[in-house]
Design an enzyme around this catalytic site. Structure first.
Site, PDB file in Angstrom:
ATOM      1  N   SER A  50       0.801  -1.220   0.000  1.00 27.69           N
ATOM      2  CA  SER A  50       0.000   0.000   0.000  1.00 27.69           C
ATOM      3  C   SER A  50       0.839   1.278   0.000  1.00 27.69           C
ATOM      4  O   SER A  50       0.301   2.371  -0.069  1.00 27.69           O
ATOM      5  CB  SER A  50      -0.969   0.008   1.174  1.00 27.69           C
ATOM      6  OG  SER A  50      -0.269   0.250   2.357  1.00 27.69           O
ATOM      7  N   LYS A  83      -6.113   4.021   8.923  1.00 29.17           N
ATOM      8  CA  LYS A  83      -5.137   4.924   8.323  1.00 29.17           C
ATOM      9  C   LYS A  83      -5.612   6.374   8.408  1.00 29.17           C
ATOM     10  O   LYS A  83      -4.834   7.276   8.713  1.00 29.17           O
ATOM     11  CB  LYS A  83      -4.887   4.538   6.868  1.00 29.17           C
ATOM     12  CG  LYS A  83      -4.060   3.256   6.740  1.00 29.17           C
ATOM     13  CD  LYS A  83      -3.937   2.858   5.289  1.00 29.17           C
ATOM     14  CE  LYS A  83      -3.020   1.653   5.140  1.00 29.17           C
ATOM     15  NZ  LYS A  83      -3.003   1.162   3.769  1.00 29.17           N
TER      16      LYS A  83
END
Ligand code: ADP
Length: 806
Positions: free
Chosen positions: A682, A725
């Site tokens: 990611s 996140k």
């Protein structure tokens, strides 16, 4: 010699001997009582004191006839005679020489015989063979005498002084404890060497017997000593126990165990086993260590809740109230738990699929399960599976091992005390497995309702019913849970809290609890919202509230001390005096990059402890096209970095890079904090941005964070953990996020309070990312990592960077 005094060719009275044989040269006294014998003796006394002594073949015969006597006897002289008070006569006789009975002259009143006498020749010159035999006989006799207790020094001396071999043989034979028949054989050996041979063999036999006797005696003595010692110790032990008031020793203990057993409702199989073990214990000596082992085992069997159950009614309203009372927010999770309980209530089953609560530390997993137990009025037990790598820790050790114990499941059940507790297994994702067997497969059996009603622990060795237990597990990382286990559980995810939620939790739950724990009633401790926020921002950086709870405890503790010392009555904590309690702030709130820099980009990462920000740095150095990746990157992340570089190369023209720039440049990608391992795809777009920035010398906006996987052609693919996140980005003060288009659906998961403050840009293409974050180049940038204070911010729209290199 006396033998010469005995006249030839005449008759002698004969005295029959029983159980006795007199050899020539032997002086002996014995008692005479039988009439016939007394008369023979009287006859000898009136004559010249000589008579013949012949032994009876059978000592039992009272009135012997001629044929009952051996045919060879000894001519003897009566040395002394005296009458005893009971009428018997005691005589002292000396054997003179062997005599063969020729015929009986009379046998009516007493025996009278004619004999053939054998004189002893003083053979002065013995042949060598005879001498050798004699010497051997002497040696053997010496050894025999040493072993035998019956021969004293004096007798031994007289015997060995005899020089005549025939006499010597007789003297030795007289000392040996032989049967009459054997002695008679020696007596009948007129030939001297034959006689010596016989004596020699008898001596050897007897010596062997004596040696054996000695050996046996020693053995017996040792055994005796041992038994005596044990007896003595046992008596001592008894005495000690008596002193201590434990009169019956183990009996008291046994009775107690039997009583306890009778009062329990044990299943038949268990009762039989306990009974057998108690019987066994009874037989184990009190001093033996085995007793403790047996006792421990019995205690385990008696202490386990085989049948005891707590009455538990599933009251959904009550459950909801208890969960709400102890926990702020977590609506979805509470809902799922109530659903689960509702299904259980309807199906009337106490154990359905197992719930697994997954989320970062400190988000309330354990305390939720505790509340469930409270709501159901069942005992709560908790075991940690973190670091369990041995099947035996789940299932116990067999009792053959020294110090064996049951596994954690059975230990937990004992602690619970009933067979239907709420049983929490923490950190199911932290189990390891190695050569000692797979703990996960043992756990599968425990958690499977089809199998767990006959769970067999190796130590207990009897089936235990776990089907009424409500098992709940927790984990930080869903993907670390062994696959088969994960499939069997109902996963409920909890993610981190927002600042606002933390504030609420602290005000409503944590602080009141700490105040009670530290006896700070009423207004003694005052802590306003802004102070709590400062603690959250400056002192804790976590997804959950564990650290926050600890910090509040510290504040409460220090306050309590001040109050207790009488220094203050009330304490008001302010943002200014907070460092007095907690020290200087640990974190710089909004620790985002402070300047727009070349080659430095903020990414976002998911970790089992919640989300976090992640800085990626890239440096371009003159070299030969080498790529260096540092910061403990995993394979997937390394490949992602390569892909990012290839993408940037494919955009050389648009980025105004030389076609062959790579041949002259080494590229170094580093992800601080270097000691923490990182992996996953990611960070792909973040790395591509950093590489592009570094090569073009165009700074990157410092107030933007990004996440997304990159493909070679520059497509941006969706990632996991968006909620965590974005919370992490929000925590450090970043308000602008670049997120893959594919994650649009996940945005709703982000708490509204956070979502409202974020600007989220969805992207499909890497080119869009670069367009958004790369600022115009600074031509005099000396180094790729140099800081550019005060560089203009704002979205730079003129990608691909017209005039970037002027
Ligand atoms: P976990 O098991 O997830 O690591 P804990 O259950 O041990 O976390 O929670 C740590 C502390 O935080 C406990 O004191 C718990 O009561 C408290 N806590 C966590 N979440 C909440 C919440 N939503 N409301 C109230 N207290 C909470």
């Amino acid at each position: 010699m006396s033998s010469e005094r005995a006249p030839l060719e005449r008759t002698y009275p004969l005295l029959p001997l029983r159980g006795l044989l007199v050899f020539p040269g032997m002086v002996i006294h014995f008692d005479v009582g039988r009439d016939k014998s007394v008369r023979a003796l009287e006859k000898a006394m009136v004559q010249d004191h000589y008579l013949v002594l012949a032994s009876q073949q059978d000592g039992q015969v009272d009135d012997p006839r001629q044929e009952d006597l051996f045919g060879v006897g000894v001519l003897a002289e009566v040395k002394q005679m005296m009458k005893l008070p009971n009428g018997t006569l005691r005589v002292l006789v000396e054997g003179l020489e062997r005599s063969k009975i020729q015929n009986y002259v009379r046998d009516d009143e007493y025996f009278e015989v004619q004999i053939q006498r054998f004189f002893i020749s003083d053979s002065a010159d013995m042949d060598p063979e005879l001498r050798a035999v004699t010497r051997t006989v002497l040696q053997q006799f010496e050894q025999y005498a040493k072993l035998s207790k019956k021969i004293d020094q004096e007798t031994y001396g007289t015997v060995v002084d005899i020089e005549d071999p025939g006499r010597l043989a007789d003297a030795i034979a007289a000392q040996l404890p032989l049967k009459i028949k054997e002695k008679q054989e020696i007596l009948e050996s007129f030939n001297v060497s034959e006689r010596l041979d016989r004596v020699l063999s008898s001596l050897a036999d007897e010596r062997e017997v004596l040696e054996l006797e000695k050996e046996i005696h020693q053995r017996v003595r040792k055994q005796m000593e041992k038994t005596q010692k044990e007896y003595y110790l046992r008596e001592q032990m008894k005495a000690i126990q008596r002193e201590l008031g434990d009169k019956e020793g183990r009996q008291g203990e046994i009775d107690e165990l039997r009583d306890k057993m009778a009062n329990l409702q044990l299943p038949e199989l268990v009762a039989m086993r306990v009974d057998k073990e108690i019987n066994r214990l009874e037989r184990i000596p009190i001093s033996s260590a085995e007793g403790t082992v047996a006792r421990t085992f019995i205690d385990w069997l008696l202490d386990l809740p085989w049948t005891a159950k707590s009455v538990s009614i599933i009251d959904l309203g009550r459950a909801q109230r208890v969960l709400d009372a102890h926990h702020y927010g977590l609506e979805k999770v509470k809902d799922r738990i109530i659903d689960y309980l509702a299904v259980q209530k309807l199906t009337q089953r106490s154990a359905g699929p197992i719930i697994c609560l997954v989320g970062p530390p400190g988000v309330g997993k354990t305390s939720l399960v505790k509340s469930v137990a409270e709501a159901l009025k069942r005992p709560f037990v908790r075991i940690s599976l973190g670091g369990v790598r041995d099947e035996a820790e789940i299932r116990g050790h067999r009792r053959t091992y020294i110090g064996a114990l049951p596994g954690r499941i059975i230990q937990g059940m004992k602690e619970a005390g009933v067979r239907n507790p709420v049983f929490l297994m923490d950190e199911i994702d932290k189990m390891a497995n190695d050569f000692r067997g797979d703990p996960a497969s043992a756990l599968l059996e425990v958690l499977d309702p089809e199998q767990n009603f006959t769970f067999v622990d190796h130590y207990i060795d009897l089936p235990f019913d776990l089907s009424d237990v409500m098992f709940v597990t927790t984990a930080n990382d869903l993907y670390q849970i062994p696959g088969p286990l994960r499939d069997r559980m109902e996963i409920i995810q909890l993610s981190g809290y927002t600042e606002l939620e933390k504030l609420e939790i602290a005000e409503q739950h944590l602080l009141p609890k700490q105040k009670i724990a530290h006896a700070l009633k009423g207004e003694r401790l005052k802590l306003n919202e802004d102070v709590i926020l400062e603690i959250i921002r400056g002192y804790s950086r976590e997804a959950g509230v564990r650290q926050l709870d600890r910090l509040l405890a510290t504040v409460a503790r220090k306050t309590a001390r001040q109050v207790a010392e009488g220094k203050k009555k009330r304490v008001q904590i302010t943002v200014q005096n907070l460092p007095d309690y907690l020290g200087p702030a640990q974190f710089n709130y909004g620790a985002k990059e402070e300047y727009d820099e070349v080659g430095v980009v903020t990414g976002l990462a998911w970790t089992p402890a919640g989300g976090d920000t992640l800085t990626i740095e890239v440096a371009a150095l003159s070299g030969k096209g080498k790529v260096v990746l540092t910061g403990q990157l995993g394979d997937v992340m390394k490949e992602s970095a390569q892909t990012a570089l290839s993408f940037v190369r494919s955009r050389s023209r648009e980025l105004l890079l030389d076609n062959d720039f790579i041949d002259k440049t080494d590229i170094h990608v580093h992800v601080p904090e270097g000691a923490i391992p990182k992996d996953g795809p990611s960070a792909g777009i973040t790395m591509a941005t950093a590489i592009a920035s570094c090569l073009t010398r165009r700074p990157v906006r410092h107030d933007v964070a990004m996440t997304g996987e990159i493909t070679l052609r520059g497509r941006v693919l969706p990632i996991g953990g968006l909620k965590e996140k974005s919370l992490a980005a929000h925590r450090v003060g970043i308000r602008s996020l670049i997120v893959p288009e594919g994650n649009r659906k996940d945005v709703l998961e982000i708490p509204k309070s956070v979502r409202d403050e974020l600007e989220i840009v969805f992207v499909r293409q890497m080119d869009d990312v670069l367009k958004r974050v790369l600022l115009p180049a600074v031509s005099d940038a000396p180094s790729s990592l140099e800081v550019y204070p005060g560089f203009t911010q704002g979205i730079h729209e003129d990608y691909p960077g017209q005039g970037a290199r002027q």
